[in-house]
Scaffold this motif. Structure first.
Motif, PDB file in Angstrom:
ATOM      1  N   ASN A  33      60.583  25.551  39.663  1.00 14.74           N
ATOM      2  CA  ASN A  33      60.347  24.693  38.214  1.00 14.74           C
ATOM      3  C   ASN A  33      60.965  25.031  37.278  1.00 14.74           C
ATOM      4  O   ASN A  33      61.205  24.229  36.322  1.00 14.74           O
ATOM      5  CB  ASN A  33      58.754  24.362  38.224  1.00 14.74           C
ATOM      6  CG  ASN A  33      58.042  23.518  39.102  1.00 14.74           C
ATOM      7  OD1 ASN A  33      58.759  22.479  39.767  1.00 14.74           O
ATOM      8  ND2 ASN A  33      56.629  23.503  39.422  1.00 14.74           N
ATOM      9  N   TYR A  63      61.694  19.424  34.377  1.00 12.90           N
ATOM     10  CA  TYR A  63      61.068  18.351  35.397  1.00 12.90           C
ATOM     11  C   TYR A  63      60.425  19.560  36.463  1.00 12.90           C
ATOM     12  O   TYR A  63      60.353  20.587  36.190  1.00 12.90           O
ATOM     13  CB  TYR A  63      62.297  17.932  36.315  1.00 12.90           C
ATOM     14  CG  TYR A  63      63.314  16.975  35.527  1.00 12.90           C
ATOM     15  CD1 TYR A  63      62.683  15.712  34.975  1.00 12.90           C
ATOM     16  CD2 TYR A  63      64.544  17.459  35.043  1.00 12.90           C
ATOM     17  CE1 TYR A  63      63.523  15.170  34.179  1.00 12.90           C
ATOM     18  CE2 TYR A  63      65.367  16.458  34.166  1.00 12.90           C
ATOM     19  CZ  TYR A  63      64.528  15.430  33.500  1.00 12.90           C
ATOM     20  OH  TYR A  63      65.572  14.722  32.941  1.00 12.90           O
ATOM     21  N   THR A  64      59.639  18.934  37.339  1.00 12.71           N
ATOM     22  CA  THR A  64      58.715  19.904  38.442  1.00 12.71           C
ATOM     23  C   THR A  64      58.944  19.341  39.781  1.00 12.71           C
ATOM     24  O   THR A  64      59.285  17.882  39.581  1.00 12.71           O
ATOM     25  CB  THR A  64      57.208  19.865  37.957  1.00 12.71           C
ATOM     26  OG1 THR A  64      56.878  18.607  37.665  1.00 12.71           O
ATOM     27  CG2 THR A  64      57.079  20.751  36.402  1.00 12.71           C
ATOM     28  N   ILE A  65      58.797  19.839  40.587  1.00 10.43           N
ATOM     29  CA  ILE A  65      58.702  19.392  41.960  1.00 10.43           C
ATOM     30  C   ILE A  65      57.516  18.585  42.378  1.00 10.43           C
ATOM     31  O   ILE A  65      56.497  18.699  41.766  1.00 10.43           O
ATOM     32  CB  ILE A  65      59.132  20.340  43.145  1.00 10.43           C
ATOM     33  CG1 ILE A  65      58.056  21.489  43.035  1.00 10.43           C
ATOM     34  CG2 ILE A  65      60.335  21.257  42.861  1.00 10.43           C
ATOM     35  CD1 ILE A  65      58.013  22.498  44.329  1.00 10.43           C
ATOM     36  N   SER A  66      57.609  17.685  43.297  1.00  9.16           N
ATOM     37  CA  SER A  66      56.703  16.834  43.752  1.00  9.16           C
ATOM     38  C   SER A  66      55.611  17.434  44.562  1.00  9.16           C
ATOM     39  O   SER A  66      56.236  18.585  45.315  1.00  9.16           O
ATOM     40  CB  SER A  66      57.161  15.649  44.218  1.00  9.16           C
ATOM     41  OG  SER A  66      57.765  16.132  45.504  1.00  9.16           O
ATOM     42  N   LYS A  67      54.436  17.211  44.865  1.00 11.45           N
ATOM     43  CA  LYS A  67      53.650  17.482  45.986  1.00 11.45           C
ATOM     44  C   LYS A  67      54.349  17.468  47.309  1.00 11.45           C
ATOM     45  O   LYS A  67      54.020  18.391  47.892  1.00 11.45           O
ATOM     46  CB  LYS A  67      52.100  16.719  45.902  1.00 11.45           C
ATOM     47  CG  LYS A  67      51.444  17.110  44.581  1.00 11.45           C
ATOM     48  CD  LYS A  67      51.089  18.414  44.392  1.00 11.45           C
ATOM     49  CE  LYS A  67      50.096  18.564  43.147  1.00 11.45           C
ATOM     50  NZ  LYS A  67      50.102  20.037  42.752  1.00 11.45           N
ATOM     51  N   SER A  68      54.754  16.431  47.622  1.00  5.00           N
ATOM     52  CA  SER A  68      55.625  16.449  49.176  1.00  5.00           C
ATOM     53  C   SER A  68      56.714  17.743  48.976  1.00  5.00           C
ATOM     54  O   SER A  68      56.792  18.102  50.251  1.00  5.00           O
ATOM     55  CB  SER A  68      55.994  15.333  49.222  1.00  5.00           C
ATOM     56  OG  SER A  68      57.090  14.733  48.422  1.00  5.00           O
ATOM     57  N   PHE A  69      57.218  18.007  48.148  1.00  4.05           N
ATOM     58  CA  PHE A  69      58.218  18.666  48.075  1.00  4.05           C
ATOM     59  C   PHE A  69      57.622  20.225  48.188  1.00  4.05           C
ATOM     60  O   PHE A  69      58.308  21.176  48.860  1.00  4.05           O
ATOM     61  CB  PHE A  69      59.094  18.910  47.102  1.00  4.05           C
ATOM     62  CG  PHE A  69      60.545  19.598  47.153  1.00  4.05           C
ATOM     63  CD1 PHE A  69      61.605  19.008  47.566  1.00  4.05           C
ATOM     64  CD2 PHE A  69      60.578  20.884  46.474  1.00  4.05           C
ATOM     65  CE1 PHE A  69      62.830  19.838  47.788  1.00  4.05           C
ATOM     66  CE2 PHE A  69      61.847  21.606  46.750  1.00  4.05           C
ATOM     67  CZ  PHE A  69      62.808  21.117  47.412  1.00  4.05           C
ATOM     68  N   GLU A  70      56.393  20.359  47.616  1.00  4.41           N
ATOM     69  CA  GLU A  70      55.577  21.539  47.591  1.00  4.41           C
ATOM     70  C   GLU A  70      55.422  22.320  49.345  1.00  4.41           C
ATOM     71  O   GLU A  70      55.348  23.037  49.550  1.00  4.41           O
ATOM     72  CB  GLU A  70      54.353  21.602  47.151  1.00  4.41           C
ATOM     73  CG  GLU A  70      54.601  21.692  45.649  1.00  4.41           C
ATOM     74  CD  GLU A  70      53.313  21.855  44.692  1.00  4.41           C
ATOM     75  OE1 GLU A  70      52.169  21.866  45.345  1.00  4.41           O
ATOM     76  OE2 GLU A  70      53.140  21.568  43.499  1.00  4.41           O
ATOM     77  N   ASN A  71      55.112  20.911  50.104  1.00  2.00           N
ATOM     78  CA  ASN A  71      55.140  21.212  51.630  1.00  2.00           C
ATOM     79  C   ASN A  71      56.305  21.829  52.244  1.00  2.00           C
ATOM     80  O   ASN A  71      56.274  22.633  52.889  1.00  2.00           O
ATOM     81  CB  ASN A  71      54.553  19.881  52.223  1.00  2.00           C
ATOM     82  CG  ASN A  71      53.493  19.190  51.777  1.00  2.00           C
ATOM     83  OD1 ASN A  71      52.613  20.090  51.377  1.00  2.00           O
ATOM     84  ND2 ASN A  71      53.067  18.090  51.804  1.00  2.00           N
ATOM     85  N   TYR A  94      68.396  15.051  34.824  1.00  2.00           N
ATOM     86  CA  TYR A  94      67.513  14.582  36.002  1.00  2.00           C
ATOM     87  C   TYR A  94      68.464  14.557  37.389  1.00  2.00           C
ATOM     88  O   TYR A  94      67.883  14.965  38.428  1.00  2.00           O
ATOM     89  CB  TYR A  94      66.810  13.379  35.825  1.00  2.00           C
ATOM     90  CG  TYR A  94      65.964  12.568  36.962  1.00  2.00           C
ATOM     91  CD1 TYR A  94      64.639  13.132  37.155  1.00  2.00           C
ATOM     92  CD2 TYR A  94      66.358  11.682  37.611  1.00  2.00           C
ATOM     93  CE1 TYR A  94      63.935  12.972  38.302  1.00  2.00           C
ATOM     94  CE2 TYR A  94      65.460  11.339  38.777  1.00  2.00           C
ATOM     95  CZ  TYR A  94      64.321  11.859  39.147  1.00  2.00           C
ATOM     96  OH  TYR A  94      63.456  11.406  40.082  1.00  2.00           O
ATOM     97  N   THR A 131      67.817  16.631  40.908  1.00  2.00           N
ATOM     98  CA  THR A 131      67.660  16.046  42.182  1.00  2.00           C
ATOM     99  C   THR A 131      68.608  16.287  43.349  1.00  2.00           C
ATOM    100  O   THR A 131      68.243  16.673  44.375  1.00  2.00           O
ATOM    101  CB  THR A 131      67.768  14.379  41.921  1.00  2.00           C
ATOM    102  OG1 THR A 131      66.905  14.005  41.114  1.00  2.00           O
ATOM    103  CG2 THR A 131      67.343  13.551  43.418  1.00  2.00           C
TER     104      THR A 131
END
Length: 86
Positions: A12, A18-26, A61, A65
């Protein structure tokens, strides 16, 4: 084994604002189970240098990505035997 929280913070920080998504946290969780923090940090450093583009002081952005899309491959490549790295 790497700390998931620390790896998320590092990623992050590199793509701010920007920040990573919850799915990327997985995905990060899986990396943390399989790789050392030092290897992940090295991959983040390489990814930042190769993929992040700045508009002033902020990362674009599109480049953030691209960086996130490539980060897993960089980690995997670094974990290979040096003869196998591409």
């Amino acid at each position: 084994m790497a700390s998931k929280k620390r790896v998320i913070e590092l990623i992050n920080e590199s793509i701010y604002p920007y920040t990573i998504s919850k799915s990327f946290e997985n995905i990060v969780s899986e990396w943390c189970k399989n790789y050392d923090l030092s290897l992940i940090k090295e991959a983040i450093k390489i990814g930042k240098k190769q993929y992040l583009i700045y508009n002033g002081d902020e990362v674009t952005y599109a480049s953030s990505t691209e960086y996130l899309n490539k980060l897993g491959g960089i980690i995997h490549n670094l974990s290979n035997n040096p003869k196998e790295q591409i």
